[in-house]
Design a protein around this motif. Sequence first.
Motif, PDB file in Angstrom:
ATOM      1  N   TYR A 356       9.636  23.692  54.157  1.00  0.00           N
ATOM      2  CA  TYR A 356      10.889  22.646  54.411  1.00  0.00           C
ATOM      3  C   TYR A 356      10.598  21.807  55.661  1.00  0.00           C
ATOM      4  CZ  TYR A 356      15.500  20.829  54.853  1.00  0.00           C
ATOM      5  OH  TYR A 356      16.775  19.810  54.984  1.00  0.00           O
ATOM      6  N   LEU A 357      10.238  22.527  56.852  1.00  0.00           N
ATOM      7  CA  LEU A 357       9.784  21.738  58.120  1.00  0.00           C
ATOM      8  C   LEU A 357       8.640  20.917  57.770  1.00  0.00           C
ATOM      9  CD1 LEU A 357       9.779  24.842  60.637  1.00  0.00           C
ATOM     10  CD2 LEU A 357      11.489  22.747  60.569  1.00  0.00           C
ATOM     11  N   MET A 358       7.651  21.111  56.985  1.00  0.00           N
ATOM     12  CA  MET A 358       6.630  20.317  56.542  1.00  0.00           C
ATOM     13  C   MET A 358       7.083  19.152  55.916  1.00  0.00           C
ATOM     14  SD  MET A 358       4.694  19.380  53.709  1.00  0.00           S
ATOM     15  CE  MET A 358       5.052  20.457  52.569  1.00  0.00           C
ATOM     16  N   GLU A 359       7.918  19.240  55.140  1.00  0.00           N
ATOM     17  CA  GLU A 359       8.655  18.098  54.284  1.00  0.00           C
ATOM     18  C   GLU A 359       9.580  17.179  55.104  1.00  0.00           C
ATOM     19  OE1 GLU A 359       9.014  20.993  49.979  1.00  0.00           O
ATOM     20  OE2 GLU A 359      10.810  20.593  51.582  1.00  0.00           O
ATOM     21  N   LEU A 360      10.073  17.840  55.850  1.00  0.00           N
ATOM     22  CA  LEU A 360      10.986  16.946  56.984  1.00  0.00           C
ATOM     23  C   LEU A 360       9.997  16.232  57.875  1.00  0.00           C
ATOM     24  CD1 LEU A 360      13.785  19.591  58.400  1.00  0.00           C
ATOM     25  CD2 LEU A 360      14.036  17.296  56.854  1.00  0.00           C
ATOM     26  N   ILE A 361       9.117  16.787  58.297  1.00  0.00           N
ATOM     27  CA  ILE A 361       8.156  15.846  59.330  1.00  0.00           C
ATOM     28  C   ILE A 361       7.088  14.985  58.693  1.00  0.00           C
ATOM     29  CG2 ILE A 361       6.092  16.500  61.128  1.00  0.00           C
ATOM     30  CD1 ILE A 361       7.574  18.991  61.711  1.00  0.00           C
ATOM     31  N   THR A 362       6.783  15.398  57.408  1.00  0.00           N
ATOM     32  CA  THR A 362       5.774  14.284  56.975  1.00  0.00           C
ATOM     33  C   THR A 362       6.407  13.351  55.860  1.00  0.00           C
ATOM     34  OG1 THR A 362       5.241  16.008  54.984  1.00  0.00           O
ATOM     35  CG2 THR A 362       4.052  16.097  56.826  1.00  0.00           C
ATOM     36  N   GLY A 363       7.707  13.751  55.502  1.00  0.00           N
ATOM     37  CA  GLY A 363       8.267  12.886  54.639  1.00  0.00           C
ATOM     38  C   GLY A 363       8.351  12.913  53.168  1.00  0.00           C
ATOM     39  N   LYS A 364       7.471  14.218  52.708  1.00  0.00           N
ATOM     40  CA  LYS A 364       7.410  14.761  51.393  1.00  0.00           C
ATOM     41  C   LYS A 364       8.803  15.012  50.841  1.00  0.00           C
ATOM     42  CE  LYS A 364       2.563  15.990  51.924  1.00  0.00           C
ATOM     43  NZ  LYS A 364       2.040  14.942  50.923  1.00  0.00           N
TER      44      LYS A 364
END
Length: 390
Positions: A356-364
Amino acid sequence: MESRSYDIVIIGGGVMGSAAAYYLTLADRALKVAVVERDPTYAKSSTTLSMANARIQFSLRQNVEISMYALEILETFEEEMAVEGFKPGISYRREGNLFMVDGRGREAALAALAMQQELGCRVEWWEPEQIRDRYPLYDTEGYVGGTFGRRDGHFDAYAFLMGYKAKARSQGVVYLKDEAVEILSGEGAVQGVRLKSGDTLNAGIVINCAGAWCADIARTAGVSLPVQPTNRQVFALDTAVKPDTPLPLTILPSGLYFRSETGGLILLGKSMPDDPVGYDFGWDDKRFMETLWLELAEFVPGFDRLKLVRGWGGLYAVNTLDGNAILGEWPGMKGLYLANGFSGHGLQQAPAVGRYLMELITGKPHALDLSIFQPERIIEKKPLSEGGLV
């Protein structure tokens, strides 16, 4: 003194920080990610001192969905985290979780069970006689039944952490042995991290994965988190009477919990109101001998004779607002992301949180919508409710 620049700095290299590092660099190998960990032996890490349990049985839908993903990950973890042919052996034992239910808890337990089954979880209601048939050492008098999660179980937490860490490093993540002492910020945005060594890490994104220490480091950026480091104790027991089959993690309404461990031992714990707050890693044999043993022997009479082999103390990062995760970007501080306050659930929630953190930061796009845990509720003092199980 040295100054280095990264895209992202993660404070804390336990399972939460390492999972976040793994997912970020899996999504974008070009990202320059540094993880700051002051103790790479993880001797006092909440990850490695936990009882390493994964369970589906929560009554907040998002927590159930987080656990569903964790159970998926555990099934294939060893293959997915292989590095140059080496696979981490996490010894995932699907021995189940059994929540005993008394009359006062029946309604909440059945409501949670219905929601879990609606989501496709393999959780069942067991009548008292079913429980006795399966685990004849248990005395079910006073209980109306229990909920049993078939896919729940426990695993090697250290191997799990090392799996994420090794894979993250193979994807270019840099691990630094140092201590983050200050989150640098200015004009409403993070600028990096100052280390105890005197070095500075410049970054436009900082993720606080500092576990029980998260409130201390957040305070350096002017952020106040309702998270307390709280001592939790585990006791290892050698019982005179041995179960015929491994016992699941069994949780009584009082909060007492225990399960079988390798070597014929029983592990037992219970969170109590007088648990020390602070960085206390001690354990008290009197707590077991004078209080917990009596409660255990009442439910498992065969355990009235046993030997206390050892014990240990670890830390929960207890969110005193509602016991749930604080997850997302802090309002008014651009680039400061939090993954804090898991209150004992962090190990099993790390895969979904890291993703989820990855998605928040990368916009995925989000595979799971975990916005219910956003930090705004901390500022607004609006706690989430589990409605029963915690």
